[in-house]
Design an enzyme around this catalytic site. Structure first.
Site, short mmCIF file in Angstrom:
data_model
loop_
_atom_site.label_atom_id
_atom_site.label_comp_id
_atom_site.label_asym_id
_atom_site.label_seq_id
_atom_site.Cartn_x
_atom_site.Cartn_y
_atom_site.Cartn_z
N ARG A 160 0.84 -1.20 0.00
CA ARG A 160 0.00 0.00 0.00
C ARG A 160 0.87 1.25 0.00
O ARG A 160 1.94 1.25 0.60
CB ARG A 160 -0.86 0.00 1.27
CG ARG A 160 -2.33 -0.16 1.01
CD ARG A 160 -3.09 -0.50 2.26
NE ARG A 160 -3.01 0.52 3.31
CZ ARG A 160 -3.67 0.41 4.46
NH1 ARG A 160 -4.43 -0.63 4.68
NH2 ARG A 160 -3.56 1.36 5.38
N ARG A 171 1.97 7.34 11.04
CA ARG A 171 0.67 6.76 11.41
C ARG A 171 0.68 6.30 12.87
O ARG A 171 -0.32 6.43 13.57
CB ARG A 171 0.32 5.59 10.48
CG ARG A 171 -0.12 6.07 9.11
CD ARG A 171 0.02 5.00 8.07
NE ARG A 171 -0.86 3.87 8.28
CZ ARG A 171 -0.67 2.67 7.73
NH1 ARG A 171 0.36 2.45 6.95
NH2 ARG A 171 -1.54 1.71 7.96
#
Ligand code: ADP
Ligand code: ZN
Length: 217
Positions: A160, A171
């Protein structure tokens, strides 16, 4: 029943959500999947979402909440849904509580999947996804059969865009500052929290589901 899976990126929320949706026969709602579908289809929402997602940041609350409220209003959600990756901030959680109340529902259970940062980094760097059917793989312990193509549909599996080391670090930071406070939020509110580790996750979740079905029966 409205069930929510909470946990760091790469904790396995998506994998478990798919299984739970099948067992409980209610839809799986993943905000990440909704954003990625919009990015793929080059919608305006996709363009906006990508600017946050690819930088490891959360998509703004107003945008995300509106999408979930709309999704939960669809007829297939009458008996509930599995929420995967939403809410991710306290304001999102507050909005969700208010919305569910307005439609005569409530968040029945929050399952918190506990995994440490080092394991997240390892898992995500080994993660591969099928851009066609969204199946996920782990090159170490759940690789595609031929190593390259999706077992389900044959499309080549990929890393991804936001699963790079640099974005993973951001993140994780977002998770600790914005999302982790939800553990205490739900504990205080008294929503049932089952904190389960990733070792033996399948068994713990099976037990949780059994207990839930008994309670709702
Ligand atoms: P993961 O759990 O591995 O981080 P997701 O598919 O759940 O993957 O989310 C991917 C990205 O989509 C997140 O990093 C974030 O940028 C965005 N996103 C998903 N859900 C939300 C949400 N509830 N609020 C804000 N942004 C979100
Ligand atoms: Zn596939």
């Amino acid at each position: 029943m409205i069930l929510m899976l909470l946990g760091a990126p790469g904790a396995g929320k998506g994998t478990q959500a798919v299984k739970l949706a099948e067992i409980l026969k209610i839809p799986h709602i993943s905000t990440g999947d909704i954003f990625r579908a919009n990015i793929k289809n080059r919608t305006e929402l996709g363009q906006l979402a990508a600017s946050y997602i690819n930088n490891g940041l959360l998509v703004p609350d107003e945008v995300t909440v509106a999408i979930v409220e709309d999704r939960l209003s669809q007829p297939d959600c009458v008996d509930g849904a599995i929420l995967d990756g939403f809410p991710r901030t306290i304001p999102q959680a507050e909005k969700l509580d208010a919305f569910l109340e307005s439609i005569g529902k409530k968040l029945d259970v929050v399952v918190n999947i506990v995994v440490d940062d080092q394991a997240v980094i390892e898992r995500i760097s080994q993660r591969r996804v099928c851009p066609n059917c969204k199946a996920t793989y782990h090159l170490g312990h759940r690789p595609p059969k031929n190593g390259v193509n999706c077992d389900a549909c044959g499309h080549e599996v990929v890393l991804r865009d936001d699963d790079t080391p640099e974005v993973i670090a951001k993140r994780l930071k977002e998770y600790h500052s914005s999302t982790e406070p939800l553990v205490d939020y739900y504990k205080e509110k008294g929503n049932l929290i089952e904190s389960i580790g990733v070792d033996g996750i399948q068994e713990s979740l099976d037990n949780t589901i059994r207990a839930l079905i008994m309670r709702n029966a």
